[in-house]
Design an enzyme around this catalytic site. Structure first.
Site, mmCIF file in Angstrom:
data_model
loop_
_atom_site.group_PDB
_atom_site.id
_atom_site.type_symbol
_atom_site.label_atom_id
_atom_site.label_comp_id
_atom_site.label_asym_id
_atom_site.label_seq_id
_atom_site.Cartn_x
_atom_site.Cartn_y
_atom_site.Cartn_z
ATOM 1 C CE LYS A 130 -4.512 -0.172 0.670
ATOM 2 N NZ LYS A 130 -4.924 -1.529 0.549
ATOM 3 C CG ASP A 185 6.704 1.102 24.848
ATOM 4 O OD1 ASP A 185 6.543 -0.011 25.367
ATOM 5 O OD2 ASP A 185 6.716 1.284 23.619
ATOM 6 C CG HIS A 189 -5.719 3.189 9.798
ATOM 7 N ND1 HIS A 189 -6.413 3.874 8.820
ATOM 8 C CD2 HIS A 189 -6.178 1.909 9.764
ATOM 9 C CE1 HIS A 189 -7.261 3.044 8.232
ATOM 10 N NE2 HIS A 189 -7.141 1.848 8.786
ATOM 11 C CG ASP A 237 14.052 40.540 19.185
ATOM 12 O OD1 ASP A 237 13.312 39.554 18.975
ATOM 13 O OD2 ASP A 237 14.436 40.860 20.311
HETATM 14 N N1 COA Z 1 0.188 0.792 6.667
HETATM 15 C C1 COA Z 1 -0.251 0.500 5.416
HETATM 16 N N2 COA Z 1 -1.508 0.093 5.146
HETATM 17 C C2 COA Z 1 -2.349 -0.027 6.202
HETATM 18 C C3 COA Z 1 -1.952 0.259 7.522
HETATM 19 C C4 COA Z 1 -0.630 0.677 7.744
HETATM 20 N N3 COA Z 1 -0.178 0.955 8.965
HETATM 21 N N4 COA Z 1 -3.001 0.066 8.350
HETATM 22 C C5 COA Z 1 -4.019 -0.332 7.578
HETATM 23 N N5 COA Z 1 -3.619 -0.394 6.281
HETATM 24 C C6 COA Z 1 -4.433 -0.788 5.118
HETATM 25 C C7 COA Z 1 -5.099 -2.149 5.355
HETATM 26 O O1 COA Z 1 -4.246 -3.186 4.922
HETATM 27 C C8 COA Z 1 -6.353 -2.036 4.540
HETATM 28 O O2 COA Z 1 -6.057 -2.287 3.192
HETATM 29 P P1 COA Z 1 -6.947 -3.351 2.354
HETATM 30 O O3 COA Z 1 -8.324 -2.756 2.352
HETATM 31 O O4 COA Z 1 -6.299 -3.392 1.016
HETATM 32 O O5 COA Z 1 -6.839 -4.621 3.112
HETATM 33 C C9 COA Z 1 -6.704 -0.551 4.641
HETATM 34 O O6 COA Z 1 -5.505 0.135 4.991
HETATM 35 C C10 COA Z 1 -7.763 -0.283 5.674
HETATM 36 O O7 COA Z 1 -7.323 -0.838 6.903
HETATM 37 P P2 COA Z 1 -8.353 -1.252 8.054
HETATM 38 O O8 COA Z 1 -9.144 -2.428 7.608
HETATM 39 O O9 COA Z 1 -9.114 -0.053 8.459
HETATM 40 O O10 COA Z 1 -7.395 -1.622 9.246
HETATM 41 P P3 COA Z 1 -6.752 -3.051 9.573
HETATM 42 O O11 COA Z 1 -7.709 -3.805 10.422
HETATM 43 O O12 COA Z 1 -6.257 -3.712 8.341
HETATM 44 O O13 COA Z 1 -5.495 -2.621 10.440
HETATM 45 C C11 COA Z 1 -4.289 -1.935 12.358
HETATM 46 C C12 COA Z 1 -5.639 -1.908 11.653
HETATM 47 C C13 COA Z 1 -4.301 -1.015 13.555
HETATM 48 C C14 COA Z 1 -3.951 -3.361 12.793
HETATM 49 C C15 COA Z 1 -3.205 -1.455 11.330
HETATM 50 O O14 COA Z 1 -3.578 -0.153 10.957
HETATM 51 C C16 COA Z 1 -1.784 -1.547 11.765
HETATM 52 O O15 COA Z 1 -1.207 -2.627 11.806
HETATM 53 N N6 COA Z 1 -1.133 -0.386 12.084
HETATM 54 C C17 COA Z 1 0.224 -0.344 12.471
HETATM 55 C C18 COA Z 1 0.408 -0.778 13.908
HETATM 56 C C19 COA Z 1 1.836 -0.703 14.364
HETATM 57 O O16 COA Z 1 2.741 -0.817 13.584
HETATM 58 N N7 COA Z 1 2.042 -0.498 15.686
HETATM 59 C C20 COA Z 1 3.352 -0.360 16.233
HETATM 60 C C21 COA Z 1 3.815 1.055 16.281
HETATM 61 S S1 COA Z 1 2.914 2.058 17.388
HETATM 62 MG MG MG Z 2 7.235 1.856 21.738
#
Ligand code: COA
Ligand code: MG
Length: 351
Positions: free
Chosen positions: A71, A216, A283, A330
């Protein structure tokens, strides 16, 4: 370019002249610092810690999730962090490293974002394998994110590991952003920064920013996150003050309730007005709101351009302080105006 039309073709020259003066305020490392490393002089460090890569929104993508990685090229986000750390389950670490290494060449070609990798912390014992797999390749991420730094000794250990990997690649510049996310990291912050600057100045790994790891941090001080984040105020302000004292970026906490866009906007406006330069997001739906809140508005850019012009004219007349839009102006206000114009130029160039 729009900004040049208003400020005139001599703007850059004027800016360079001022830089010399302004950089005197940048205090990377004096030789009285215990971390001073001979070659880390003010003049050779200052260009290296300028922190000018825009990181308004910093998006995490779990390193083992190829669907999400696919993506990335379609997203308009300043900075993408391919994660090996807490976004990845312990039994998927190897998968994450290998997937990141495999996807980097294509991402560098197809995405306009800065492509970074977050390795595991030094104390985890996992970061060396992350570095070996991800950074010992022809195509490397543009930045490395180092989480959960608590002591300056960890910085020394980290550089000991990454220097041999980057040394053969002297012409490639990799950026470094560190994370403060525990009470211990927070009280040791100044030493951590100074040690990072000293090490950074001796290598091609350029230290640019500090991320505040809020969740954290809450765990570390034994509290739950509240809606208005009062429990985090001191930590956020301390991170901003320390980052700004060394001309580094300060990147604010995640809004984990990722469907709450109103709350995200309120928190982003607050973070920007406190002095943060960007915010972590998890997200794609959070990117646009955050990037807007951390961009200077059209009115603010116009104010800054006019102020710089007025400053130039008053300098010619020998006036340091003068009145502009009814307020005294300034040097400090000039510096604010310049960082606004600089950021608007960078953002214009990136579009
Ligand atoms: N990066 C890229 N694409 C993302 C994404 C991200 N962080 N989060 C969601 N998407 C994509 C999904 O794959 C989905 O695509 P699709 O329709 O082709 O499958 C679309 O965006 C919509 O996502 P959605 O269905 O609303 O969310 P999800 O249930 O797939 O994911 C999370 C929700 C929170 C699990 C996800 O956003 C995520 O893993 N975020 C990162 C969390 C992380 O890294 N945390 C550690 C650091 S704080
Ligand atoms: Mg952290």
């Amino acid at each position: 370019m729009f900004v040049f039309r208003i400020l005139g073709p001599n703007y850059l020259q004027f800016r360079r002249g001022l830089n010399t003066k302004l950089l005197q305020h940048v205090r990377p490392l004096g030789n009285s610092s215990p971390f001073y490393k001979g070659n880390a002089t003010v003049s050779n460090c200052k260009a290296k810690i300028s922190g000018k890569t825009p990181r308004r929104a910093v998006l995490y993508v779990p390193g083992n999730d190829e669907r999400k990685i696919q993506k990335i090229s379609s997203l308009k986000v300043d900075c993408v962090v391919l994660d090996c750390e807490d976004g990845v389950a312990i039994n998927r670490k190897e998968d994450a490293r290998n997937t990141i290494a495999k996807c980097i060449p294509n991402l560098l070609e197809t995405s306009k974002s800065e492509i970074c990798a977050r390795v595991n912390s030094v104390s985890s014992g996992l970061y060396q394998e992350d570095l070996e797999t991800i950074f010992r390749n022809k195509f490397m991420p543009q930045a490395v994110m180092l989480p959960k730094v608590e002591k300056w000794q960890e910085i020394e250990t980290f550089f000991d590991s990454i220097n041999p990997i980057l040394k053969p690649r002297q012409h490639s510049v990799v950026k470094l952003v560190i994370f403060i996310e525990t009470a211990l990291g927070l009280i040791n912050l100044k030493e951590i920064i100074e040690s990072t600057i000293a090490n950074s100045c001796a290598t091609n790994l350029l230290f640019e920013g500090i991320v505040f790891g809020s969740d954290d941090f809450c765990a570390s001080i034994g509290v739950e996150r509240t809606k208005n984040s009062d429990e985090l105020l001191y930590a956020r302000q301390k991170i901003i003050a320390n980052a700004k004292a060394y001309d580094l970026q300060a990147i604010d906490m995640v809004h984990i309730d990722y469907k709450d866009h109103e709350g995200l906007e309120t928190q982003s406006i607050e973070g920007a007005s406190m002095g943060f330069t960007g915010k972590q997001v998890i997200h794609p739906g959070q990117i646009e709101i955050v990037q807007k809140c951390f961009s200077p508005s059209v009115d603010r850019i116009k104010w800054a351009q006019e102020l710089i012009q007025a400053f130039k004219e008053h300098q010619k007349l020998g006036q340091g302080a003068f009145t502009f839009h009814g307020r005294m102006i300034d040097m400090p206000l000039l510096r604010q105006a310049e960082s606004i114009v600089d950021m608007s130029l960078i953002l214009e160039n990136n579009n």
